[in-house]
Every structure is written in structure tokens, then in C-alpha cells.
Design an enzyme around this catalytic site. Structure first.
Site, short mmCIF file in Angstrom:
data_model
loop_
_atom_site.label_atom_id
_atom_site.label_comp_id
_atom_site.label_asym_id
_atom_site.label_seq_id
_atom_site.Cartn_x
_atom_site.Cartn_y
_atom_site.Cartn_z
CG HIS A 266 -1.28 5.47 0.13
ND1 HIS A 266 -2.01 5.99 1.17
CD2 HIS A 266 -2.07 4.49 -0.39
CE1 HIS A 266 -3.18 5.37 1.27
NE2 HIS A 266 -3.23 4.44 0.34
CG HIS B 92 -7.98 -3.49 -1.17
ND1 HIS B 92 -8.52 -2.77 -2.20
CD2 HIS B 92 -7.19 -2.62 -0.50
CE1 HIS B 92 -8.09 -1.52 -2.15
NE2 HIS B 92 -7.28 -1.39 -1.13
CG ASP C 297 8.04 12.04 -4.44
OD1 ASP C 297 7.34 11.29 -3.72
OD2 ASP C 297 7.72 13.21 -4.71
NE ARG D 168 -3.92 1.93 2.41
CZ ARG D 168 -4.24 2.71 3.44
NH1 ARG D 168 -3.59 2.58 4.58
NH2 ARG D 168 -5.20 3.59 3.33
CG ASN E 264 -0.89 8.67 3.78
OD1 ASN E 264 -1.41 7.73 3.17
ND2 ASN E 264 -0.04 9.50 3.20
C1 HEM Z 1 -8.91 1.95 -5.88
C2 HEM Z 1 -8.79 2.82 -4.93
C3 HEM Z 1 -8.44 2.43 -3.51
C4 HEM Z 1 -9.11 2.76 -2.38
C5 HEM Z 1 -10.37 3.65 -2.30
C6 HEM Z 1 -8.45 2.12 -1.29
C7 HEM Z 1 -8.82 2.23 0.05
C8 HEM Z 1 -8.27 1.54 1.08
C9 HEM Z 1 -8.71 1.64 2.45
C10 HEM Z 1 -9.85 2.53 2.95
C11 HEM Z 1 -7.94 0.81 3.20
C12 HEM Z 1 -8.03 0.56 4.71
C13 HEM Z 1 -7.16 1.55 5.44
C14 HEM Z 1 -7.33 1.53 6.95
O1 HEM Z 1 -8.26 0.94 7.50
O2 HEM Z 1 -6.49 2.17 7.63
C15 HEM Z 1 -7.02 0.17 2.29
C16 HEM Z 1 -6.07 -0.76 2.66
C17 HEM Z 1 -5.17 -1.36 1.78
N1 HEM Z 1 -4.96 -1.01 0.47
FE1 HEM Z 1 -6.17 0.18 -0.64
N2 HEM Z 1 -7.37 1.41 -1.75
C18 HEM Z 1 -7.32 1.58 -3.10
C19 HEM Z 1 -6.35 1.06 -3.96
C20 HEM Z 1 -5.28 0.28 -3.57
C21 HEM Z 1 -4.20 -0.12 -4.43
C22 HEM Z 1 -4.03 0.30 -5.90
C23 HEM Z 1 -3.37 -0.91 -3.68
C24 HEM Z 1 -2.10 -1.60 -4.05
C25 HEM Z 1 -1.84 -2.09 -5.26
C26 HEM Z 1 -3.95 -0.99 -2.35
C27 HEM Z 1 -3.44 -1.74 -1.31
C28 HEM Z 1 -3.99 -1.80 -0.05
C29 HEM Z 1 -3.54 -2.76 0.97
C30 HEM Z 1 -2.52 -3.86 0.78
C31 HEM Z 1 -4.27 -2.46 2.13
C32 HEM Z 1 -4.12 -3.12 3.50
C33 HEM Z 1 -2.99 -2.42 4.22
C34 HEM Z 1 -2.64 -2.93 5.59
O3 HEM Z 1 -3.11 -3.96 6.04
O4 HEM Z 1 -1.83 -2.24 6.24
N3 HEM Z 1 -5.08 -0.24 -2.32
N4 HEM Z 1 -7.23 0.65 1.01
#
Ligand code: HEM
Ligand SMILES: *[C@@H]1O[C@H](CO)[C@@H](O)[C@H](O)[C@H]1NC(C)=O
Ligand SMILES: *[C@@H]1O[C@H](CO)[C@@H](O)[C@H](O)[C@H]1NC(C)=O
Length: 206
Positions: free
Chosen positions: A64, A191, A72, A60, A92
Site C-alpha cells: 500500500h 494472501h 515514501d 501489506r 486503508n
Molecule cells: C492484486 C490486488 C490486490 C487486492 C485487490 C487486494 C485486496 C485485499 C483485501 C480486500 C484484503 C483484506 C483487507 C481487510 O479485510 O481489511 C487484503 C489483505 C491482505 N493483502 Fe491484499 N490485495 C491485493 C494485492 C496484495 C499484494 C500485492 C500484497 C503483498 C505482496 C497483499 C498482501 C495482503 C496481505 C498480507 C493481507 C492480509 C493483511 C492482514 O492480515 O492484516 N495484497 N488484500
């Protein structure tokens, strides 16, 4: 721990914009820090043993970093009296994790080859290694990024999508990075590992 392949395969082929001018290339550190990729993977492995979730958190991290003004490492910068950085931006704050993994990798690399390997490249390598060490495919990363000296909370807030963003907004956002709907869906497959906070599952109630 094994996520669907398409997400990872696409991560391979996406060329995010970079802060540096010279073209990125594989083996950028072959002369200046030949052990760089080995060290990154080794520290990543140690961290995943300690905490398997760090694989997800580091992946993630790349998303970001790269979406906000290029890959960067700007998100690593703390706020200063005249600069609000990205750490406290909406997507973040209390959410982005594994800063300490990147710090640990950087520390180890500074011991072996001081001043050579950028944090921006560390994020790219560590993210790839997170995938490999989770049982996903392997790929060669292009390196040679420079670290940003500034960060922007405002840009991060404007660019990063809200968890409530609808499909059309997300499609428009990804298109700005030349990523197709198919790319977006596949990348969202990321995810399938990691965690999200409970309140994100009850947004309807907000
Ligand atoms: C499409 C738009 C996206 C949205 C709206 C989104 C939103 C989110 C949200 C709301 C969370 C939970 C954060 C939390 O509870 O603190 C999350 C977690 C995560 N996101 Fe996304 N995300 C997106 C795209 C991506 C992309 C492109 C990737 C990587 C290729 C990604 C990888 C992850 C991962 C691996 C987690 C879990 C992180 C952890 O366990 O620490 N996300 N995302
Ligand atoms: C998606 O969200 C944007 C911004 O909130 C809004 O302007 C747009 O009308 C929404 N589109 C659909 C199809 O709901
Ligand atoms: C998207 O593609 C266009 C046309 O090839 C190019 O000019 C632009 O710089 C690309 N944008 C990004 C963010 O890579």
C-alpha cells in the site's frame, strides 16, 4: 505461516519507484546507523511473537505504501486541516494494520541513531523481515529512501484496487508498475497469510 515462495521471491526483485533522487543501495546505513537492520528485525520478531498476524499486516503495508506515489511512508501521515492523508482512504480505513509496529521500530531507531533512518526504509526492511521470520527466504534490501511530507487520500483512492476489481483492471494496474501478470499472481499469493474481513467474502451479495 509459510507462504508460497514465488510471492516472496518476486517481492525481492521488484524495484518500486522511490521519492528520493540518489540511487538506493544496500548498506546505506552502514556508517550512520550500523545496527539499523538488526534493530528492525528484533522489533519485528517481538511483534510477531505478540501477534503472528503482524507479519501479514506489515507485508501489506509495503504494497500500500509503494503503489501510491512510491515507497515514501506517506501512509503514516495523519490528516491535517489542509491535507487528507491515506489513512482514511478506501483501502486503508478500518483495514490497514500494524501502524504501531512501524512506530515502535522508528522509536527504537530514534533512541539509537536519531534522525537517520527513514520510515520509508523501515517499511521495506520490516516487510522483508516479516517474510524471513515467517520461514520464507531472505534477501538484501536497497535503502536510502526519503519520507514524504505529504500524502494524498485522493491518489490512494484512485490507485488502490477495489476488492471487486476484475482481472483486466488489476493487470492494467500492475503493468503501470512494470509488473507482469505472473508477478501479480505471485504477489497475490501473499494472501496465503493474514486475514480479511467477512464481508469481503460475500461481495456478490452487495
Ligand atoms: C492484486 C490486488 C490486490 C487486492 C485487490 C487486494 C485486496 C485485499 C483485501 C480486500 C484484503 C483484506 C483487507 C481487510 O479485510 O481489511 C487484503 C489483505 C491482505 N493483502 Fe491484499 N490485495 C491485493 C494485492 C496484495 C499484494 C500485492 C500484497 C503483498 C505482496 C497483499 C498482501 C495482503 C496481505 C498480507 C493481507 C492480509 C493483511 C492482514 O492480515 O492484516 N495484497 N488484500
Ligand atoms: C472490468 O472492470 C472495468 C471497471 O469496472 C470495466 O470497465 C471492464 O469492462 C471490466 N472488464 C471485464 C472484462 O469485465
Ligand atoms: C517501467 O519501465 C519503463 C521502461 O523501462 C520506465 O521508463 C518506467 O519508469 C518504469 N516504471 C516504473 C513505475 O518503474
Amino acid at each position: 505461516m509459510s507462504p508460497p515462495l514465488p510471492a516472496f521471491l518476486l517481492l525481492v526483485s521488484i524495484a518500486f519507484t522511490s521519492a528520493s533522487v540518489a540511487p538506493l543501495r544496500p548498506g546505506f546505513y552502514a556508517e550512520t546507523c550500523p545496527e539499523a537492520e538488526f534493530i528492525v528485525k528484533d522489533v519485528m520478531r517481538r511483534n510477531m511473537i505478540r501477534e503472528p498476524r503482524s507479519a501479514a499486516s506489515v507485508m501489506r503495508f509495503q504494497f500500500h505504501d509503494c503503489f501510491v506515489n512510491g515507497c515514501d511512508a506517506s501512509m503514516l501521515l495523519d490528516d491535517t486541516p489542509n491535507m487528507l492523508g491515506e489513512k482514511l482512504s478506501l483501502s486503508n480505513i478500518d483495514s490497514l494494520r500494524s501502524y504501531e509496529v512501524i512506530d515502535e521500530i522508528k522509536e527504537e531507531l530514534e533512541r539509537v541513531c536519531p534522525g537517520m533512518v527513514s520510515c520509508a526504509d523501515i517499511i521495506i526492511m520490516a516487510s522483508r523481515d516479516a517474510v524471513v521470520l515467517s520461514g520464507g527466504p531472505d534477501w538484501e534490501v536497497k535503502l536510502g529512501r526519503e519520507d514524504s511530507l505529504t500524502a494524498s487520500q485522493e491518489d490512494a483512492d484512485n490507485i488502490m484496487p477495489s476488492p471487486r476489481a476484475n482481472a483486466s483492471l488489476l493487470m492494467d494496474l500492475f503493468e503501470r508498475f512494470n509488473l507482469s501478470v505472473k508477478d501479480m499472481v505471485a504477489l497475490s499469493g501473499s494472501h496465503s497469510i493474514g486475514q480479511a474481513r467477512c464481508f469481503l467474502y460475500s461481495l456478490q451479495a452487495l
